[in-house]
Write a protein that holds these residues in place. Structure first.
Motif, PDB file in Angstrom:
ATOM      1  N   SER A   1       0.845  -0.822  -0.061  1.00 40.84           N
ATOM      2  CA  SER A   1       0.075  -0.258  -0.036  1.00 40.84           C
ATOM      3  C   SER A   1       1.059   1.116   0.016  1.00 40.84           C
TER       4      SER A   1
ATOM      5  N   ASN B   1      -0.874   4.277   1.015  1.00 40.89           N
ATOM      6  CA  ASN B   1      -1.817   4.725   1.249  1.00 40.89           C
ATOM      7  C   ASN B   1      -1.351   5.381   2.858  1.00 40.89           C
TER       8      ASN B   1
ATOM      9  N   GLU C   1      -7.408   3.199  -2.454  1.00 46.86           N
ATOM     10  CA  GLU C   1      -6.526   3.817  -3.280  1.00 46.86           C
ATOM     11  C   GLU C   1      -6.378   5.068  -4.071  1.00 46.86           C
TER      12      GLU C   1
END
Length: 503
Positions: free
Chosen positions: A78, A80, A177
């Motif tokens: 990820s 994020n 995302e």
């Protein structure tokens, strides 16, 4: 922090505090982390309201990874900052439409006849909706004469202004995302604390312990967050006790940004071009991900106040490490965006800052010495309308008539999204758009430390002590020629200076 999730925040901050203590003591290994988990959840009974100590300990382990600035194991790739703690996300109803006890099993069976997907059946005591068949069209709720069918929107989804939250086949929250603007509204909306953001306190501690020159940058929203007796001087003293080399108020960056955005606004005004501000990172993320054409054509190219102060500090103190402290979660995504050079190295929220202070056994204490580095316009950047007012002030100080300029001030995700949709359609009547993703502006950010009423009262008391220096006069005290105020860092500074002289 005062919020609907106050009890959850206590646990979140306790994990941050204990993780920092380990970092200060050079004990951030797996053995000591596991000891910390058992210290926070000793058993034999659950401590934070979950079904068992085993689930609670797993949640603490997940929080510890985030506290160390690491992605969660199930989300290792990820990018994020905001992530979902799955062990904590399992108590919300899966069905969007639910039949309540108000159902009278009426003879009309409007719910049954209005459903075209076979999701409604008639039970012994009331109707029933099969969540696997339901298409969430809402016809059953619309046609029920008793209003016995309700639409339950999970709080995280309800809080998201860009529809970035969905659910997987098991009902766990999933953040898209590609849509998420990292505003952080979902974090405090979840009543189970299942959504949180990565923290970089451990990184900051490691930089301090390594002997780096670490300089803090406090957001304009800071004044008022900790009461009317805690001004910028108090915060600077506390940070220096911990090991920071210094602290600079980002209101100074507000002055810098306002001065350079004013040049862009003047140019855009001559061309009849609409322009948006560039200070709020969640607003910028909204532009980038949902309105890319407007991002390229209408957004100011001036850097945010955070980036402006960071560039100033890095120009004056080569090799220094800059740390932004404020109410904003989205600032973490701005810091992580390396396409904008020399921005803040790390970001910590007010909640993280409080845990950081406790981990070092330092308290904020009143300080009589006044400290001011920004004009009152730079200080008021944190409130809705503050950015636009500062830009107009700079235009006025350069001799421009701003009486006929029309502004569209947007505060909150819904207002920002509506304004950008109108901009996309060419239906914005105003000249310029000020975008702030949080209601009330930065002072209403997701990590505000007190209620907005308390902050406003204390903030006004502190701001009344500020002098009446002008924005451009204040900037004469700083070497603006030594760094760029353009987003990519390569704008011709001489050209800007010429434009300023011609205005």
């Amino acid at each position: 922090m005062i919020n609907n999730d106050e009890a959850l925040i206590q646990t979140r901050h306790l994990v941050l505090e204990e993780t920092c203590r380990l970092a200060w003591n050079d004990q951030l290994d797996e053995e000591h982390k596991e000891e910390m988990v058992y210290k926070i959840i000793p058993g034999p009974k659950p401590a934070i309201g979950r079904c068992c100590i085993y689930k609670e300990r797993e949640i603490v382990r997940h929080r510890t990874r985030l506290a160390c600035g690491e992605n969660l194991m199930e989300n290792l790739d990820s990018k994020n900052e905001v992530q979902v703690i799955k062990p904590a996300c399992d108590e919300c109803p899966l069905s969007s439409y639910t039949v309540t006890d108000n159902c009278r099993l009426c003879l009309g069976k409007a719910c049954l006849s209005s459903c075209h997907f076979g999701a409604v059946t008639i039970g012994e005591f009331r109707s029933h909706i099969d969540s696997k068949k339901c298409k969430e069209c809402g016809m059953c709720a619309q046609n029920c004469p008793y209003g016995a069918i309700v639409h339950l929107v999970r709080p995280c989804k309800k809080a998201c202004p860009v529809d970035a939250i969905t659910y997987d086949e098991y009902g766990f929250c999933v953040i898209d995302e590609q849509k998420c603007i990292e505003c952080g509204r979902c974090i405090h909306s979840c009543p189970f604390g299942a959504i949180s953001a990565k923290s970089y306190l451990v990184n900051v501690i490691q930089e301090i312990k390594a002997g780096k020159e670490v300089i803090a940058m406090c957001a304009p929203a800071t004044e008022g967050q900790f009461g009317e007796k805690i001004g910028m001087g108090s915060i600077r003293n506390a940070l220096k006790k911990i090991g920071f080399a210094d602290m600079v108020e980002v209101g100074l960056g507000g002055d810098m940004t306002a001065a350079y955005e004013a040049l862009e606004w003047s140019e855009a005004r001559k061309e009849g071009k609409k322009m948006t501000t560039s200070c709020c990172p969640a607003f910028i993320n909204l532009l980038k991900k949902h309105f890319p054409q407007q991002y390229e054509e209408n957004m100011s190219t001036t850097v945010s106040p955070m980036c402006a102060v960071s560039r100033y500090l890095k120009a004056m103190h080569p090799g220094c490490v800059t740390v932004f402290i404020g109410p904003c979660v989205a600032k973490k995504s701005e810091s992580a965006d390396k396409s904008v050079p020399d921005n803040a190295d790390y970001v910590m929220t007010y909640g993280e800052f409080s845990a950081f202070l406790r981990s070092a056994d330092v308290q904020l204490e009143p300080e009589e010495t006044e400290r001011q580095e920004a004009s009152i316009f730079g200080k008021r950047f944190a409130t809705s309308g503050g950015v636009a007012n500062a830009v107009l002030e700079c235009m006025s100080e350069r001799g421009e008539d701003v009486s006929e300029i029309k502004l569209l001030r947007c505060a909150g995700g819904a207002e920002c999204k509506k304004a950008l949709q109108l901009l996309k359609l060419g239906r914005v009547a105003e000249d310029f758009i000020e975008g702030m993703a949080c209601p009330g502006g930065c002072v209403g950010g997701p990590s505000k430390h007190k209620t907005e009423i308390e902050i406003k009262r204390s903030r006004e008391t502190l701001l009344k002590r500020a002098d009446d220096r002008k924005v451009l006069d204040n900037l004469k005290n700083y070497p603006m020629e030594k760094f760029s105020m353009h987003r990519d860092g390569h704008r011709d500074l001489e050209e800007l200076k010429r434009a300023e002289g011609e205005a």
